[in-house]
Design an enzyme around this catalytic site. Sequence first.
Site, PDB file in Angstrom:
ATOM      1  CD  GLU A  81     -21.340  42.087   0.253  1.00 15.72           C
ATOM      2  OE1 GLU A  81     -21.973  42.048   1.332  1.00 15.72           O
ATOM      3  OE2 GLU A  81     -20.105  42.276   0.203  1.00 15.72           O
ATOM      4  CE  LYS A 100     -17.156  40.739   6.446  1.00 13.88           C
ATOM      5  NZ  LYS A 100     -16.869  41.274   5.125  1.00 13.88           N
TER       6      LYS A 100
END
Length: 431
Positions: free
Chosen positions: A234, A250
């Site tokens: 990420e 997410k």
Amino acid sequence: MRTTQKFRIPNVEQYKQKLLFWAQQFNEVVWLDSNDYHNQYSSYNAVLAVEAFTCIQTDYHNAFEKLKEYQSCTKDWLFGYLTYDLKNAVERLESNNFDGLEFPDLFFFQPKKLFLIKDDEVEVQYLGMVDDEMEADLKEIESLGGTSETHSTSNNIKVKLRMHKDEYFEKVNAVLDHIHRGDIYEANFCQEFYAEDTQINPLETYFKLDAISKPPFATFLRLDDKYLLSASPERYIKKEGLKITSQPIKGTAKRSRNPEEDLLLKEQLSKDEKERSENIMIVDLVRNDLAHTATKGSVVVEELCEVYTYPQVHQMVSTVTSQIEASTNPVDVIATTFPMGSMTGAPKISAMQIIEALEDTKRGLYSGAVGYFSPQGDFDFNVVIRSILYNAEKRYVSYSVGGAITAKSNPLNEYEECLVKAKAMREVLEN
């Protein structure tokens, strides 16, 4: 200020390994590796910064103001990290949980020696006082052997849980109570796995973790006796010119070796109502955070709930961008968006208060960020997840995993998702 040399490298993977071996002689090391994930948001294949000429190391008190002053005065490449606990610098919050790792809250250094790899070319930049060492260093790097011997040692560590399954269920239910009462919409709740009185070889462990995960934001960081070995997928935030890019993750699904089943798992994730709502809530939070420094009307969602595939998992990623004024200080962009929404929840402050009360461990560098500032004030930072942290002096090894709890969360499913995320770190440490 820096002496620069560029040249082509015939075998990029081999050269990267040689660089990392060579870097082990230094007390300050930051290695960032994209593992050849090429997309429109990439700048380099890999970057190595070693040996501090100047540095800043501080606790959270006025940390961003100190970093702003250091970055403004130095106007050079700076590499380092921000721990999650810098939340206490931007809000009236505390971090009182157990800390087995004891990393300083913030650390950045100006490297004497820097290597920037892009495609099959490396750009070497040395500060003036060490540029007479460049030729000898390059010869030493070239003379280093392969890495076949690095994968032979087994760690054989018995990993323990800081929070057992029943306690995890209780605490997730406590988060759900807060959600049902309307205190928050979502909270990222984390748990620690650890081993005491143990030793690992940091570089070998990093190579093993990277080989399993091949993530786009891999990191090897050393600060004296403290190490981060990260397989992060990420990006937290990037500045390129006046454009700011944030890419929250997410939504996670496991992989399958069966291609048809794997494709089905990917499709199911892309359509999963709970996972999409998790992602969209954080996208809204990121939009609000970026708006603090954005020019009017410039915040744009470029990708919403795109599913990316990595060796261990499928992940749902969104991309939010904004434009800033030329007069905006780069550190202000970070201070107004930190900690990243994907690791906190929404609303942000309430979520951070609740998770601080329920988690057993101080997060420290876990769910913080590692990255760099360029001399022009650009920056790029990852999110420290899927990472092993090691304090060699204290002989303490730790990794944490978490998940977003929403109204639709099932505690058992959340627990199983944590185990999926923890799999690579556990495998590396226990085998």
